[in-house]
Write a protein that holds these residues in place. Sequence first.
Motif, PDB file in Angstrom:
ATOM      1  N   ILE A  36     -26.571  20.461 -14.886  1.00 47.03           N
ATOM      2  CA  ILE A  36     -26.616  21.859 -14.435  1.00 47.03           C
ATOM      3  C   ILE A  36     -28.053  22.370 -14.618  1.00 47.03           C
ATOM      4  O   ILE A  36     -28.574  22.381 -15.738  1.00 47.03           O
ATOM      5  N   VAL A  37     -28.667  22.793 -13.544  1.00 43.15           N
ATOM      6  CA  VAL A  37     -30.092  23.164 -13.578  1.00 43.15           C
ATOM      7  C   VAL A  37     -30.344  24.341 -14.519  1.00 43.15           C
ATOM      8  O   VAL A  37     -31.221  24.287 -15.382  1.00 43.15           O
ATOM      9  N   HIS A  38     -29.545  25.424 -14.366  1.00 43.14           N
ATOM     10  CA  HIS A  38     -29.834  26.638 -15.131  1.00 43.14           C
ATOM     11  C   HIS A  38     -29.383  26.567 -16.579  1.00 43.14           C
ATOM     12  O   HIS A  38     -29.606  27.497 -17.348  1.00 43.14           O
ATOM     13  N   ASP A  39     -28.745  25.465 -16.979  1.00 44.34           N
ATOM     14  CA  ASP A  39     -28.405  25.294 -18.400  1.00 44.34           C
ATOM     15  C   ASP A  39     -29.552  24.621 -19.158  1.00 44.34           C
ATOM     16  O   ASP A  39     -29.513  24.502 -20.388  1.00 44.34           O
ATOM     17  N   GLN A  40     -30.549  24.129 -18.421  1.00 43.61           N
ATOM     18  CA  GLN A  40     -31.643  23.393 -19.055  1.00 43.61           C
ATOM     19  C   GLN A  40     -32.650  24.370 -19.676  1.00 43.61           C
ATOM     20  O   GLN A  40     -32.840  25.472 -19.169  1.00 43.61           O
ATOM     21  N   ASN A  41     -33.322  23.896 -20.741  1.00 40.49           N
ATOM     22  CA  ASN A  41     -34.472  24.672 -21.229  1.00 40.49           C
ATOM     23  C   ASN A  41     -35.679  24.305 -20.363  1.00 40.49           C
ATOM     24  O   ASN A  41     -35.555  23.505 -19.428  1.00 40.49           O
TER      25      ASN A  41
ATOM     26  N   LEU B 223     -36.365  17.708 -14.604  1.00 41.72           N
ATOM     27  CA  LEU B 223     -35.653  17.637 -13.317  1.00 41.72           C
ATOM     28  C   LEU B 223     -36.620  17.778 -12.142  1.00 41.72           C
ATOM     29  O   LEU B 223     -36.500  17.093 -11.128  1.00 41.72           O
ATOM     30  N   ARG B 224     -37.605  18.677 -12.311  1.00 44.39           N
ATOM     31  CA  ARG B 224     -38.548  18.921 -11.200  1.00 44.39           C
ATOM     32  C   ARG B 224     -39.418  17.706 -10.908  1.00 44.39           C
ATOM     33  O   ARG B 224     -39.970  17.599  -9.818  1.00 44.39           O
ATOM     34  N   ARG B 225     -39.586  16.823 -11.894  1.00 45.92           N
ATOM     35  CA  ARG B 225     -40.382  15.609 -11.620  1.00 45.92           C
ATOM     36  C   ARG B 225     -39.680  14.698 -10.623  1.00 45.92           C
ATOM     37  O   ARG B 225     -40.275  13.786 -10.074  1.00 45.92           O
ATOM     38  N   LYS B 226     -38.372  14.958 -10.427  1.00 46.56           N
ATOM     39  CA  LYS B 226     -37.633  14.179  -9.423  1.00 46.56           C
ATOM     40  C   LYS B 226     -37.700  14.846  -8.057  1.00 46.56           C
ATOM     41  O   LYS B 226     -37.097  14.388  -7.107  1.00 46.56           O
ATOM     42  N   MET B 227     -38.360  16.011  -8.013  1.00 47.82           N
ATOM     43  CA  MET B 227     -38.364  16.793  -6.763  1.00 47.82           C
ATOM     44  C   MET B 227     -39.775  16.923  -6.203  1.00 47.82           C
ATOM     45  O   MET B 227     -40.755  16.954  -6.944  1.00 47.82           O
ATOM     46  N   GLY B 228     -39.842  17.025  -4.892  1.00 47.09           N
ATOM     47  CA  GLY B 228     -41.104  17.369  -4.240  1.00 47.09           C
ATOM     48  C   GLY B 228     -40.794  18.530  -3.319  1.00 47.09           C
ATOM     49  O   GLY B 228     -39.705  18.579  -2.740  1.00 47.09           O
ATOM     50  N   MET B 229     -41.710  19.478  -3.224  1.00 43.32           N
ATOM     51  CA  MET B 229     -41.403  20.619  -2.360  1.00 43.32           C
ATOM     52  C   MET B 229     -42.569  20.932  -1.430  1.00 43.32           C
ATOM     53  O   MET B 229     -43.708  20.985  -1.855  1.00 43.32           O
TER      54      MET B 229
END
Lengths: 262, 264
Positions: free
Chosen positions: B68-73, B80-86
């Motif tokens: 869950i994204v918003h449960d993360q600190n 998580l963002r290191r798995k994403m490119g935008m």
Amino acid sequence: MKSLINFFDKVGYSITSRINRLGTAARLFFLILISSGESFKRFNLTMKEIYFTGVMSLVIIIVSAFFVGMVLGLQGYYTLQKYGSSEAIGVLVALALVRELGPVVTALLFAGRAGTAITAEIGLMKATEQLSAMEMMAVNPVGRIIAPRFWAGVIAMPILASIFSMVGILGGYVVAVIVIGVDEGAFWSQMQANVDFRYDIVNGVIKSLVFGVACTIIALFEGFDAPPTAEGVSRATTRTVVTSSLVILGLDFILTSFMLGG
Amino acid sequence: MSDNLINIQNLTFGYGKELLHKGINMEFQRGKVSAIMGGSGSGKTTILKLIGGQIKPNSGSVSVEGEIVHDQNLSGIYKLRRKMGMLFQHGALFTDLSVYENVAFPMREHTDLPENIIKDLVLMKLNAVGLRGAYKLMPTELSGGMARRVALARAIALDPDIIMYDEPFAGLDPISMAVICDLIRTLNDALGATSIIVTHDVAETFSFADYIYFVADGVVAAEGSPKQLMASKLPFVKQFIHSEKDGPVPFHVSAPSYNSDLAL
């Protein structure tokens, strides 16, 4: 009755929004302190900003300091001459610069030159989503962009103020000794005898350090908090100069009171 | 391993009291190119921000690979963002860095790779978007389409699992548009990534997307493959696809009567 309520509503809103902004600025300050590791681990990031805020401000600092020193020499000479103590001109110029004008005028010039540039840069980075892009790359913009600029300002300000005082004294020397003809030995020896390192020079450096923190945090906060529009950035840049100038002058009075009192 | 890399369930979100999303459900399958379409102001970009953890939902959940994204600190969100490119709408290139330095930026920040490897990787990424020859240029020297392609090279610098595109076709000429369309599909398949595109360009999106969600009035108004949506009889979908001026989305913003405004 309705207009009275509207009046109090506006006053209340204005006060709460100012308190809110003050809180946000304080939060940014603590975030910078927490995220400062990167600024020292990769000191080249901070060095680049010291060049931008410090070295690039040298021309305005040196030219202004020379003129301020010359005016001090001229005004001081004509006043001291009335009391037959024109040899004390060196002390007057040095004390005025080291204690007050060096830190204060440097900070005012810094706010106008480097502070506005920092605000506009950060504001535009926000408006063009560069800060969001950095966040999405899992890079903390406070650590990577804001903190190096903060430390660069804090480091550059005392150095710029010292250069200001040095060049100002040189300006005073040119007018008093070379143009008017005050005795050169008296000019330097009285200065050497009456300027105290701890009481005058260290206090001046402390002032410029405090001004460095205040000016830079104001410039960074205004840029970071600017609405992401052309008008928002322009207003933020203006606010940087106005707020910095008022804060510098206010802080100068408070610091001077403590320093003279101590 | 679940087929869905990203799950959005019963999502509600709003700025202030007004709700922008009123219970959105979406699933994004691994290896697929999915599109989120809808009118301006329908909250499409906000969905990308919610997936990236830049904002938190009022209720419901957004999960990436089961987390869950918003449960993360903050460190969890960065992980998580290191798995994403935008890819941002106007590229969001760093204007004080050259094309080369822009693409090298994520590598320098997240890896300890030596300079010669970084150079090879940057040139490979730029070659993939056809801009190897422009590596020395500054962002101000690039056209809109070129800037978008450099930003795409930067977004795929660390070979992300998820690539998100915010209005990738906005303001582009037809040739640049075709190039970007081709790159989105090719890079997705070559990297084995999962792509999410936020757009309102019907023709381009329908030509290469695997699955499309239509967002309207804060909910998913329709979903399906381009073929299914083309055949849809839903009035909103028909109006959107065929660019009809009037329909469920009215031409006029709600207002008092015309006569009363003109004092007739």
